[in-house]
Design a protein around this motif. Structure first.
Motif, short mmCIF file in Angstrom:
data_model
loop_
_atom_site.label_atom_id
_atom_site.label_comp_id
_atom_site.label_asym_id
_atom_site.label_seq_id
_atom_site.Cartn_x
_atom_site.Cartn_y
_atom_site.Cartn_z
N MET A 1 50.83 44.41 39.04
CA MET A 1 49.84 44.76 40.44
C MET A 1 48.54 44.03 40.05
N SER A 2 48.51 42.93 40.22
CA SER A 2 47.02 42.56 39.71
C SER A 2 46.06 42.72 40.82
N ASN A 3 46.46 42.91 41.93
CA ASN A 3 45.29 42.85 43.09
C ASN A 3 44.29 41.83 42.99
N LYS A 4 44.69 40.62 42.78
CA LYS A 4 43.75 39.54 43.10
C LYS A 4 43.78 38.89 44.21
N ILE A 5 42.36 38.55 44.74
CA ILE A 5 42.09 38.13 45.89
C ILE A 5 42.34 36.74 45.79
N ILE A 6 43.21 35.98 46.59
CA ILE A 6 43.48 34.76 46.86
C ILE A 6 43.27 33.84 48.07
N GLY A 80 39.62 35.02 43.24
CA GLY A 80 40.03 35.33 41.81
C GLY A 80 39.58 36.63 41.45
N ASP A 81 38.79 37.33 42.08
CA ASP A 81 38.22 38.57 41.57
C ASP A 81 39.46 39.66 41.83
#
Lengths: 274, 500
Positions: A1-6, A80-81
């Motif tokens: 669960m990276s929660n990365k903003i794409i 990417g954050d």
């Protein structure tokens, strides 16, 4: 669960749409559910209703409006954050079934959480008439997506810069006068929900409102989100977020939204001056 | 579940223990006065939310206190310990100067000794069963202070002894929640060789140890140290994960989890349902303590706000009420008041917490009950109305029932009210499991001896079963559940067709 903003898209300078990786929530969420977010180690926990999800890509969509420090910190994140903490899906999902004609009303950024509900009602075979409203043209969001799942869409702006001039209740009245509405759902600022609810109450149309109370944990533990519904205290996080709008004490709700206004003002001044 | 008497006997008859017993005459042992826990001065400690009140005893104090223990043939103290610590052994190891050995003994049955040494109500548990109390009417051996000493000594020494674990058996089990019940369960299951994952809904592990108990009683760094030990033993932790929501129990079964321990705690705060209770500035102790303890709202660099009341009323007489009122003092209250409807004799809070609160200047308004709240034009609470109570006949709890005194109503200026009148079980997990048997109060029904629920591969313990108890009782449940889940799973493995 990276929660990365794409994905990151500005609807206006204050309203931003994010697509965030979280495979588990993308699969388990239902229309009406929300998540709790926290940005940074010292961040605050705050709720946001899920605007959309793609279980294949493993992403969820969130729409945030900058109103204070926490929403500003989220808005400052770039592709990417990662969102430090993201948990959900929380709250009871919307009760979706074939009811006939649904009047779906969204004000301002409330159109984002309305979208999955409109989609779900449409897929369940309902006729869906949507009324979306905002102060002005640049604050009308997700119009195309709402149109995709609605049989008809009425756009209202306070200043008349787009669609028709007037409050959301004017658009609602027009539909209600014209055809039989079996159920109404309203999502938006508390004050708008209050008046939208009064409108449907006049016509005894069953109405659900999705509340955006203050929360800390979001799992029933703190009770910050309590709201009076039908004379009883309920917790928005576990009993809601949707309640029978005609039973909600909106004045108390409006008051409770200001429970930390003094503290929030101090924090905002500090943050935005930096 | 309790330690095998034969094992205790063989341990007790070891040469070093026998030698130690004959070193000092019993009469001399009993003549020693019980050690006093050194404390931070009240006027200093009320300025710091994160500095411990109890400072811990020194090595010399510990050695002397340990020598009070008679190393009884029948150590009744162990029976008073929900996790069955081998109390005489660890105390005698301290007397013998082997503090690390004492710490290792604690960890044989207790996953969180530094926590228990601080927050256990020992006076109601082990210490109430001490020979000194039961047979001599003297002050018990300070078992809790010694436990804390051994655990702190080990932490400071930097040589953390990791308890031995059985060879991994490859069987996956999960806990729902990461509070004391779940951690105790996880520590035992990993020792049996299971692949244990602890799932936590919040962003931090520890449950009530983190969000509830303030740092002046239990520093978060100490909880983290104990969690680290569990990590080193192989326990896996997953935060921001609500079992039943983020993924369903069926999803987890598909991922190979064969059994679950539900330790999801006492979620919902209770309110009194009186007029004006939803005004701003009136909040649950859970909310207040979570904002401060978990979110760090008292520090400048935290984004979470907290109302820093000047005239603070805390409703209730339990440990949570004491934690809340003492937190309010540390956040700058001029008046921090406990409003409790019974008298001090009936107060459920630990005597030590009440004593500390009094020293710090908390006002106790006992035999008072809130009736209504009033607010300013913005909806911020500014006043409350109460009445005085008398005590009638004993009620179901055995305590004398509080009865309102006619014409005793009065008003009080307040700008923050914290309601600490108890909690109800969190409905989140039971609501995901329609087959799970629950009581009318929402607690999970378990077979008491086994902690097994109506769904055979689901065990439960702590406040979700008890409704509201202590850290150590929750930990006892966790151990009991581990022992019985182990037995259940071993049967299942050896005879896969019979069960399932």
């Amino acid at each position: 669960m990276s929660n990365k903003i794409i994905e990151k898209e500005y609807f206006s300078d204050k309203v931003i749409r994010f697509v965030v990786e979280n495979q588990k929530i993308s699969r388990s969420r239902k229309a009406g559910n929300f998540v709790i977010l926290k940005i940074g180690e010292k961040g605050e926990r705050f709720p946001l209703t899920i605007a959309d999800a793609d279980p294949v890509k493993g992403t969820i969509t969130l729409v945030v409006q900058i109103v204070g420090v926490s929403s500003a910190k989220l808005a400052a994140l770039e592709i990417g954050d990662c969102i430090t903490d993201l948990v959900g899906p929380l709250g009871k999902p919307t009760d979706i079934e074939l009811k006939g004609t649904i009047l779906a009303c969204g004000g301002g950024v409330g159109v984002a959480p309305l979208l999955p509900i409109v989609e779900a009602f449409k897929k369940a075979g309902n006729r869906v008439v949507s009324v979306i409203a905002a102060r002005s043209k640049d604050l009308i969001i997700l119009e195309d997506q709402i149109r995709k799942w609605s049989d008809e869409v009425i756009v209202m702006t306070d200043d008349g810069s787009y669609g028709r001039q007037g409050l959301i209740t004017a658009g609602m009245e027009e539909v209600i006068q014209r055809e039989k509405i079996d159920e109404c759902i309203v999502i938006g600022p508390a004050i708008m929900m209050k008046f939208a609810s009064l409108t449907t109450k006049k016509y005894s149309i069953p109405t659900q409102a999705s509340l955006n109370s203050i929360m800390v944990d979001g799992t029933g533990m703190c009770g910050a989100c309590r709201v009076t519904v039908g004379g009883k205290t309920r917790f928005t996080c576990v009993d809601g977020p949707e309640f029978d709008a005609h039973e909600i004490d909106f004045d108390e709700m409006l008051m409770r939204l200001g429970g930390y206004r003094a503290e929030e003002a101090v924090a905002s001044n500090k943050y935005f001056q930096k | 579940m309790s330690l095998d008497p034969e094992y205790l006997k063989s341990e007790r008859s070891q040469e070093w223990r026998t030698a130690l017993r004959s070193k000092i005459k019993n009469k001399e042992r009993t003549a020693i006065q019980r050690v006093h826990m050194p404390e931070q001065a009240p006027e200093v400690r009320v300025k710091y939310q994160d500095r411990e009140v109890n400072l811990g005893i020194t090595a010399e104090m510990a050695a002397l206190e340990a020598s009070r223990c008679m190393d009884c043939v029948t150590p009744t103290c162990i029976e008073g310990c929900p996790v069955n610590i081998n109390i005489p052994k660890f105390i005698k190891l301290i007397e013998n100067g082997d503090i690390l050995g004492a710490a290792a003994t604690l960890k044989e049955t207790n996953a969180l000794p530094a926590v228990c040494g601080r927050v256990c109500p020992q006076e109601k548990q082990c210490e109430s069963r001490c020979f000194y109390v039961e047979k001599m009417n003297l002050n018990s051996v300070a078992i809790g202070h010694l436990e804390r000493f051994a655990a702190d000594f080990e932490r400071a020494s930097g040589t953390s002894n990791i308890p031995k674990t059985a060879a991994p058996n490859g069987i996956k089990v999960a806990t729902v929640g990461s509070g004391p019940a779940a951690l105790s369960f996880a520590g035992d299951m990993v020792k049996y060789g299971y692949d244990v994952t602890v799932f936590e809904a919040l962003h931090e592990i520890g449950g009530v140890l983190k969000y509830g108990i303030p740092e002046f009683r239990l520093p978060n760094s100490i909880v983290d140290f104990e969690l680290d030990n569990l990590k080193k033993m192989g326990v896996k932790f997953e935060t921001n994960f609500i079992v039943g929501r983020t993924a369903s129990f069926d999803d987890l079964r598909e991922e190979g989890y064969q059994a679950f321990f539900i330790g999801s705690g006492a979620g919902l705060p209770r309110f009194m349902d009186i007029a004006g209770e939803n005004y701003n500035g009136i909040l649950s102790s859970n909310e207040y303590l979570t904002r401060v303890n978990l979110m760090g709202a008292n520090s400048d660099n935290s984004d979470t706000p907290v109302i820093k009341g000047k005239r603070v009323a805390v409703i209730g007489g339990g440990n949570t009420a004491m934690d809340s009122v003492r937190t309010a003092l540390r956040l700058g209250a001029d008046r921090a008041m406990i409003i409790y409807r019974r008298s001090e004799a009936e107060m459920p809070a630990r005597i030590e917490e009440v004593k500390h609160a009094k020293e710090e200047g908390v006002e106790f308004m006992n035999l008072c009950n809130p009736l209504e709240y009033f607010a300013d034009e913005k909806g911020m609470v500014n006043r409350m109305r109460l009445n005085r109570m008398g005590l009638g006949e004993p009620d179901a709890s055995g305590r004398r029932r509080p009865v309102p005194i006619d014409g005793s109503e009065f008003e009080l200026d307040v700008d923050l009210v914290i309601v600490a009148v108890g909690v109800s079980p969190n409905p989140l997990v039971p609501s995901c499991l329609p087959d799970l048997k629950i009581t009318k109060w929402g607690t999970i029904v378990v077979e008491e001896e086994k902690m097994q629920s109506s769904i055979e591969e689901m065990f439960a313990g702590g406040d979700i079963v008890r409704g509201g108890a202590t850290v150590i009782l929750a930990m006892g449940d966790g151990r009991k559940a581990a022992e019985n889940m182990h037995e259940y799973l071993q049967k299942k493995v050896s005879n896969p067709t019979k069960i399932n």
